[in-house]
Scaffold this active site. Structure first.
Site, PDB file in Angstrom:
ATOM      1  N   CYS A 102      -1.738   9.265   2.605  1.00 24.38           N
ATOM      2  CA  CYS A 102      -1.472   8.661   1.297  1.00 24.38           C
ATOM      3  C   CYS A 102      -2.560   9.049   0.307  1.00 24.38           C
ATOM      4  O   CYS A 102      -2.310   9.269  -0.867  1.00 24.38           O
ATOM      5  CB  CYS A 102      -1.428   7.155   1.430  1.00 24.38           C
ATOM      6  SG  CYS A 102      -2.881   6.501   2.247  1.00 24.38           S
ATOM      7  N   GLU A 121       4.886  13.354  -4.464  1.00 24.73           N
ATOM      8  CA  GLU A 121       4.153  13.272  -3.201  1.00 24.73           C
ATOM      9  C   GLU A 121       4.902  14.087  -2.143  1.00 24.73           C
ATOM     10  O   GLU A 121       6.050  13.793  -1.826  1.00 24.73           O
ATOM     11  CB  GLU A 121       4.035  11.809  -2.746  1.00 24.73           C
ATOM     12  CG  GLU A 121       3.146  11.668  -1.538  1.00 24.73           C
ATOM     13  CD  GLU A 121       3.064  10.224  -1.015  1.00 24.73           C
ATOM     14  OE1 GLU A 121       4.097   9.555  -0.965  1.00 24.73           O
ATOM     15  OE2 GLU A 121       1.954   9.798  -0.661  1.00 24.73           O
ATOM     16  N   GLU A 164       0.887  -1.171   0.000  1.00 27.45           N
ATOM     17  CA  GLU A 164       0.000   0.000   0.000  1.00 27.45           C
ATOM     18  C   GLU A 164       0.919   1.212   0.000  1.00 27.45           C
ATOM     19  O   GLU A 164       1.544   1.520   1.010  1.00 27.45           O
ATOM     20  CB  GLU A 164      -0.897   0.016   1.249  1.00 27.45           C
ATOM     21  CG  GLU A 164      -1.735  -1.232   1.454  1.00 27.45           C
ATOM     22  CD  GLU A 164      -2.795  -1.403   0.397  1.00 27.45           C
ATOM     23  OE1 GLU A 164      -3.182  -0.408  -0.245  1.00 27.45           O
ATOM     24  OE2 GLU A 164      -3.233  -2.544   0.187  1.00 27.45           O
TER      25      GLU A 164
END
Ligand code: NAD
Length: 496
Positions: A301, A397, A266
């Site tokens: 996330c 990110e 993940e």
């Protein structure tokens, strides 16, 4: 239950003691090497405690304990209804210790105490309860074969599972792994992030108190090296990872180099939140977009870190976004009224500030763009830039409270911008046209698509995970059990 005041939380924080040792085979133990590292409260930069830095000897010990526990069936061999009873008690104990666990989480990572209580701890307890309740309801299959054959398809626990998890929702992300893994009958080794080890270490004792047998639930604090040793270990059957895409790639390589353990990833995201001019309510969309990027200090996330806004409503939307960002003014995480806490540590703080400086060069600052309370801790004001889709701040990110707002004209243009990413974790579409909503949802390559909302999904029934380099496999929902079980076909030839 009455909630504590700011002063009461501060008093509790002063009297809080911390366990920093590993939990192996039912006992708290120092690392064999004696090595420790410090964990620091990012809200005031003060050291909380020393934490065991687990190395190869500790990893071997924990894996051996988990293997023995698995093979002798002390947990895997129980009827599912017995595992259910123990796990329901575990969920109850997490709830009974909610204040303590929330305090540990907030002190360790700087998130607002209200979020630690209502999101992290409440979510972890619910996750454990949900998988406990599920596990005695799931059966196997009888295959449709010839009349002289009887074939069953069953799921069996995979064995020794290592869960390596990040720091942004330490207990919650851990529970998304350990709850389905334990429910399915596996033995587990949990490796928390070196930035947030406290709740993982504490709940090991709660698991034991609930009746999870020794050796079944182990916790190994340590840095990346501890995770790497687990990923390389020949006797770990499955490694479930939540963290960055860069580390996810290394873990896959470790599995390939060692025993081809099952690897579930993940990973990161740069999720597009697309607001069309026909969205039902611009102010509501802007308030939700602010939550999508500023909640949890942007350390999410699934953060809606790219907000794509159709030009017809652009100015109105940006004004509303700025207004909504006021609700995320950074403050003391121990104050229940605080909307945004501190960034997890100095490394992440400097990284986010670095992206803000980059944004000032390649884009136009809309609001924020600076650190606050710099004499106290690691706080950053909610920040937004208007940017072109090609800018680095619109691609990489950041994992902080920094939003890239990108204007667009047409639906096709929005899809092209949204798709121009290595990630595919989540996306959102705002429109009052239901056909358009479905059309766009189909074109978005993401594990979750929200329509006229963002980050809805506290419910365990929806799987969560990514397309593309956001990973593989899914946490939450019954699908999560697929990660922690092997599928077995058993064929019996019937006598004539
Ligand atoms: P990270 O990848 O730096 O660390 C995650 C974990 O991996 C930590 O426990 C760390 O100690 C360990 N680790 C580091 N190097 C390792 C190695 N070589 N081998 C094995 N383990 C190693 O990530 P982070 O900074 O803790 O967390 C932030 C990242 O997590 C972001 O990219 C975020 O998007 C992602 N994340 C994803 C989800 C999701 O569900 N997809 C949820 C939360 C966070």
């Amino acid at each position: 239950m009455p909630r504590l005041t700011h002063e009461q939380w501060q008093a509790l924080a002063t009297s809080q003691t911390f366990e920093g040792r590993a939990f192996i085979d039912g006992n708290y133990l120092a690392a064999e090497s004696g090595r420790t590292f410090t964990t620091v409260n990012p809200a005031n930069k003060q050291t909380l405690t020393e934490i065991a830095d687990c190395g190869e000897a500790d990893v071997n010990k924990a894996v051996a304990a988990a293997r023995t526990a698995f093979e002798d069936g002390r947990w895997a061999g129980l009827a599912p209804v017995r595992r259910k009873t123990v796990m329901l008690r575990f969920a109850e104990l997490i709830r009974e210790h909610a204040d303590e666990l929330a305090l540990l989480e907030t002190l360790d990572v700087g998130k607002p105490i209200s979020d630690s209580l209502n999101v992290d701890v409440a979510g972890a307890a619910y996750c454990v309860q949900w998988f406990a309740e599920a596990i005695d309801k799931i059966g196997g299959e009888v295959a449709p074969l010839a009349p002289n054959l009887h074939g069953t398809v069953t799921r069996e626990p995979i064995g020794v599972v290592a869960a390596v998890v990040p720091w942004n929702f330490p207990l919650l992300m851990a529970s998304w792994k350990f709850a389905p893994a334990l429910a399915a009958g596996n033995s587990l080794i949990l490796k928390p992030s070196e930035k947030s080890p406290l709740t993982a270490i504490r709940i090991a004792a709660l698991a034991q108190q609930a009746g999870i047998p020794d050796g079944v639930f182990n916790v190994l604090p340590g840095a990346g090296e501890t995770g790497r040793l687990l990923a390389l270990h020949m006797d770990v059957d499955c490694l479930a990872f939540t963290g960055s895409t860069a580390v996810g790639k290394k873990i896959m390589a470790c599995a390939a180099e060692s025993n081809l353990k099952r690897v579930w990833l993940e990973l990161g995201g740069k999720s597009p939140n697309i607001v069309l001019a026909d969205c039902p309510d611009v102010a509501q969309a802007a308030r939700t977009a602010a939550g999508g990027i500023f909640f949890n200090q942007g350390e999410m996330c699934s953060a809606g870190s790219r907000v794509l806004v159709q030009r017809g409503i652009y100015d109105e939307f940006v004004a509303e976004l700025k207004k909504a960002a006021e609700g995320y003014r950074p403050g003391d995480p121990l104050n229940p009224a605080t909307g945004m806490g501190a960034i997890v540590d100095e490394v992440q703080y400097q990284r986010v500030l670095g992206y803000i400086e980059l944004g000032k060069q390649e884009a136009t600052l809309l609001f924020g763009g600076h650190a606050v309370h710099t004499d106290t801790g690691y706080y950053i004001a909610p920040t937004a830039f208007e940017t072109s889709p090609g800018a680095r701040i619109a691609h990489e990110e950041i994992f902080g409270p920094v939003c890239a707002v990108i204007p667009f004209d047409t639906e096709d243009e929005a899809i092209a911008i949204a798709s121009d990413s290595d990630y595919g974790l989540a996306a959102a579409v705002w429109t009052r046209d239901v056909s358009r909503a479905h059309r766009l949802a189909r074109r978005l390559r993401a594990g979750t698509v929200w329509i006229n909302c963002y980050d809805e999904g506290g419910d365990m029934n929806l799987p969560f995970g990514g397309y593309k380099q956001s990973g593989n496999g899914r946490d939450k929902s019954l699908h999560a059990l697929e990660k922690y079980t092997e599928l077995k076909s058993t064929l019996l030839k019937l006598c004539p």
